[in-house]
Write an enzyme that holds these catalytic residues in place. Sequence first.
Site, PDB file in Angstrom:
ATOM      1  N   GLY A 191       0.747  -1.232  -0.008  1.00  0.00           N
ATOM      2  CA  GLY A 191       0.177   0.104  -0.066  1.00  0.00           C
ATOM      3  C   GLY A 191       1.035   1.339  -0.040  1.00  0.00           C
TER       4      GLY A 191
ATOM      5  N   ILE B 278      -3.298  10.565  11.927  1.00  0.00           N
ATOM      6  CA  ILE B 278      -1.843  11.147  11.192  1.00  0.00           C
ATOM      7  C   ILE B 278      -2.766  11.508   9.924  1.00  0.00           C
ATOM      8  CG2 ILE B 278       0.070  10.467   9.527  1.00  0.00           C
ATOM      9  CD1 ILE B 278       0.151   9.791  12.673  1.00  0.00           C
TER      10      ILE B 278
ATOM     11  N   SER C 205       1.327   3.568  -2.598  1.00  0.00           N
ATOM     12  CA  SER C 205       1.147   4.440  -3.605  1.00  0.00           C
ATOM     13  C   SER C 205       0.782   5.871  -2.847  1.00  0.00           C
ATOM     14  CB  SER C 205      -0.117   4.197  -4.287  1.00  0.00           C
ATOM     15  OG  SER C 205      -1.395   4.087  -3.652  1.00  0.00           O
ATOM     16  N   ARG C 206       0.519   6.104  -1.807  1.00  0.00           N
ATOM     17  CA  ARG C 206       0.127   7.464  -1.132  1.00  0.00           C
ATOM     18  C   ARG C 206       0.166   7.238   0.246  1.00  0.00           C
ATOM     19  NH1 ARG C 206      -6.541   7.784  -1.669  1.00  0.00           N
ATOM     20  NH2 ARG C 206      -6.622   6.649   0.556  1.00  0.00           N
TER      21      ARG C 206
ATOM     22  N   LYS D 227      -7.078  -4.231  13.442  1.00  0.00           N
ATOM     23  CA  LYS D 227      -6.036  -3.547  13.913  1.00  0.00           C
ATOM     24  C   LYS D 227      -5.742  -4.251  15.507  1.00  0.00           C
ATOM     25  CE  LYS D 227      -5.089  -0.995  10.623  1.00  0.00           C
ATOM     26  NZ  LYS D 227      -4.067  -1.060   9.833  1.00  0.00           N
TER      27      LYS D 227
ATOM     28  N   TYR E  83     -12.803  -2.090  11.781  1.00  0.00           N
ATOM     29  CA  TYR E  83     -11.484  -1.572  11.726  1.00  0.00           C
ATOM     30  C   TYR E  83     -10.648  -1.744  12.935  1.00  0.00           C
ATOM     31  CZ  TYR E  83      -7.555   1.901  10.660  1.00  0.00           C
ATOM     32  OH  TYR E  83      -6.353   2.469  10.780  1.00  0.00           O
TER      33      TYR E  83
ATOM     34  N   VAL F 237      -3.458  -7.246  -1.444  1.00  0.00           N
ATOM     35  CA  VAL F 237      -2.746  -8.355  -0.575  1.00  0.00           C
ATOM     36  C   VAL F 237      -3.802  -9.134   0.196  1.00  0.00           C
ATOM     37  CG1 VAL F 237      -0.721  -7.185   0.051  1.00  0.00           C
ATOM     38  CG2 VAL F 237      -2.902  -6.624   1.367  1.00  0.00           C
TER      39      VAL F 237
ATOM     40  N   ASN G 293       1.780  -2.079   5.267  1.00  0.00           N
ATOM     41  CA  ASN G 293       1.064  -0.785   5.624  1.00  0.00           C
ATOM     42  C   ASN G 293      -0.407  -0.800   4.852  1.00  0.00           C
ATOM     43  OD1 ASN G 293       1.102   2.198   5.742  1.00  0.00           O
ATOM     44  ND2 ASN G 293       0.731   1.812   3.881  1.00  0.00           N
TER      45      ASN G 293
ATOM     46  N   ALA H 163     -11.169  -4.030  15.256  1.00  0.00           N
ATOM     47  CA  ALA H 163     -11.179  -5.563  15.444  1.00  0.00           C
ATOM     48  C   ALA H 163      -9.997  -6.004  14.481  1.00  0.00           C
ATOM     49  CB  ALA H 163     -12.381  -6.063  14.881  1.00  0.00           C
TER      50      ALA H 163
ATOM     51  N   SER I  90      -3.066   0.354  15.001  1.00  0.00           N
ATOM     52  CA  SER I  90      -3.649   1.674  15.094  1.00  0.00           C
ATOM     53  C   SER I  90      -4.056   1.989  16.643  1.00  0.00           C
ATOM     54  CB  SER I  90      -5.285   1.830  14.401  1.00  0.00           C
ATOM     55  OG  SER I  90      -5.721   2.959  14.906  1.00  0.00           O
TER      56      SER I  90
HETATM   57  P1  NAD Z   1      -4.220   5.468   2.734  1.00  0.00           P
HETATM   58  O1  NAD Z   1      -5.803   5.209   2.506  1.00  0.00           O
HETATM   59  O2  NAD Z   1      -3.754   6.989   2.394  1.00  0.00           O
HETATM   60  O3  NAD Z   1      -3.295   4.709   1.862  1.00  0.00           O
HETATM   61  C1  NAD Z   1      -3.562   3.144   2.004  1.00  0.00           C
HETATM   62  C2  NAD Z   1      -2.838   2.312   0.839  1.00  0.00           C
HETATM   63  O4  NAD Z   1      -3.094   0.968   0.991  1.00  0.00           O
HETATM   64  C3  NAD Z   1      -3.122   2.831  -0.605  1.00  0.00           C
HETATM   65  O5  NAD Z   1      -1.888   3.072  -1.144  1.00  0.00           O
HETATM   66  C4  NAD Z   1      -3.991   1.884  -0.952  1.00  0.00           C
HETATM   67  O6  NAD Z   1      -3.946   1.746  -2.470  1.00  0.00           O
HETATM   68  C5  NAD Z   1      -3.463   0.579  -0.316  1.00  0.00           C
HETATM   69  N1  NAD Z   1      -4.314  -0.518  -0.392  1.00  0.00           N
HETATM   70  C6  NAD Z   1      -5.489  -0.425   0.242  1.00  0.00           C
HETATM   71  N2  NAD Z   1      -6.037  -1.876   0.122  1.00  0.00           N
HETATM   72  C7  NAD Z   1      -5.159  -2.546  -0.519  1.00  0.00           C
HETATM   73  C8  NAD Z   1      -5.091  -3.935  -0.761  1.00  0.00           C
HETATM   74  N3  NAD Z   1      -5.968  -4.681  -0.715  1.00  0.00           N
HETATM   75  N4  NAD Z   1      -3.978  -4.290  -1.306  1.00  0.00           N
HETATM   76  C9  NAD Z   1      -2.781  -3.680  -1.795  1.00  0.00           C
HETATM   77  N5  NAD Z   1      -2.978  -2.207  -1.165  1.00  0.00           N
HETATM   78  C10 NAD Z   1      -3.961  -1.626  -0.643  1.00  0.00           C
HETATM   79  O7  NAD Z   1      -4.099   5.272   4.284  1.00  0.00           O
HETATM   80  P2  NAD Z   1      -2.917   5.796   5.284  1.00  0.00           P
HETATM   81  O8  NAD Z   1      -3.698   6.858   6.129  1.00  0.00           O
HETATM   82  O9  NAD Z   1      -1.602   6.009   4.592  1.00  0.00           O
HETATM   83  O10 NAD Z   1      -2.788   4.526   6.210  1.00  0.00           O
HETATM   84  C11 NAD Z   1      -1.876   3.589   6.030  1.00  0.00           C
HETATM   85  C12 NAD Z   1      -1.908   2.694   7.302  1.00  0.00           C
HETATM   86  O11 NAD Z   1      -1.841   3.192   8.465  1.00  0.00           O
HETATM   87  C13 NAD Z   1      -3.153   1.764   6.967  1.00  0.00           C
HETATM   88  O12 NAD Z   1      -2.999   0.381   7.517  1.00  0.00           O
HETATM   89  C14 NAD Z   1      -3.729   2.613   8.455  1.00  0.00           C
HETATM   90  O13 NAD Z   1      -5.163   1.667   8.630  1.00  0.00           O
HETATM   91  C15 NAD Z   1      -2.849   2.802   9.173  1.00  0.00           C
HETATM   92  N6  NAD Z   1      -3.050   4.285  10.149  1.00  0.00           N
HETATM   93  C16 NAD Z   1      -3.463   5.226   9.626  1.00  0.00           C
HETATM   94  C17 NAD Z   1      -4.005   6.353  10.612  1.00  0.00           C
HETATM   95  C18 NAD Z   1      -4.162   7.525   9.966  1.00  0.00           C
HETATM   96  O14 NAD Z   1      -4.683   8.505  10.844  1.00  0.00           O
HETATM   97  N7  NAD Z   1      -3.709   8.050   8.750  1.00  0.00           N
HETATM   98  C19 NAD Z   1      -3.966   5.930  11.861  1.00  0.00           C
HETATM   99  C20 NAD Z   1      -3.798   4.761  12.370  1.00  0.00           C
HETATM  100  C21 NAD Z   1      -3.371   3.829  11.345  1.00  0.00           C
END
Ligand code: NAD
Length: 246
Positions: free
Chosen positions: A13, A187, A15-16, A158, A154, A63, A89, A156, A141
């Site tokens: 994950g 974040i 890409s962003r 995490k 979500y 994945v 991620n 559950a 998380s």
């Molecule tokens: P985001 O939505 O910006 O990016 C998620 C990435 O995962 C994207 O690149 C998407 O293409 C990829 N993705 C989604 N489903 C996929 C799959 N089935 N197979 C392959 N790639 C897949 O999310 P983010 O905010 O950058 O979060 C990244 C991680 O951190 C996640 O696991 C999220 O749960 C965790 N997280 C984020 C926060 C927050 O505040 N942003 C807080 C706690 C945990």
Amino acid sequence: MNVLKDKTVVVTGSSRGIGREIALAFAREGANIVLNARKEVDKELVKEIEQLGVKSSIVLADVQHYDEAEKLIETAKEMFGSVDVLVNNAGITNDKLLMRMSAEDFNQVINVNLTGTFNTIQHVSRIMLKQRSGVIINLSSVVGLTGNAGQANYAASKAGVVGLTKSVARELASRGITCNAIAPGFIETEMTAVLSDKVKEMTKAQIPLKKLGSVGDIAQTAVFLAKSPYITGQVINVDGGMVMNG
Ligand code: NAD
């Protein structure tokens, strides 16, 4: 010498958001990077990484599907000869109150966040066991630790990542493989951009450090864990003090 130089790092994950920044942070350490997303990764990101003097490649894979996770890990190994660090991620949300959450809503989030993490770990562990070294870092998380209204699926998933991390850490420790989780708080990424300003302000007020976290805060923790061979089975909260464990 930098221990991450010329190592192979797979970031799911990427890409962003957080994954993208983790990929860049490991590239700055001299590691070769395998980027992943389901459908598309911006080729500009590959260029940006390669400008740091390392190699990078994209492997598209969802994945949550066991065979696609296998393709991701095996392709990374074929390309670069080893997989030294795996960062799980990839994650999604689908927030709804319990009464409105369908079984499909629940399973969809579990499948990506928890089963997807298991899938890549199982494939990479075969490689790491042979190497007798490796680092696995899973994105959990803080809501996996505290629960959150509207996020039963979500939270559950995490919380499951925490149990998975600790079990894998125990199973693989004798072979020199570490497995840890990072539990981010709030974040600023596209994932959280959908929340209203009111929700963001309310959240900020509850954070002891009184600010939202950045993708860089998570990326530097991932690099720290990859450079810390005596830390395993831990959950590191990167959350401005939201959750303080005893
Ligand atoms: P985001 O939505 O910006 O990016 C998620 C990435 O995962 C994207 O690149 C998407 O293409 C990829 N993705 C989604 N489903 C996929 C799959 N089935 N197979 C392959 N790639 C897949 O999310 P983010 O905010 O950058 O979060 C990244 C991680 O951190 C996640 O696991 C999220 O749960 C965790 N997280 C984020 C926060 C927050 O505040 N942003 C807080 C706690 C945990």
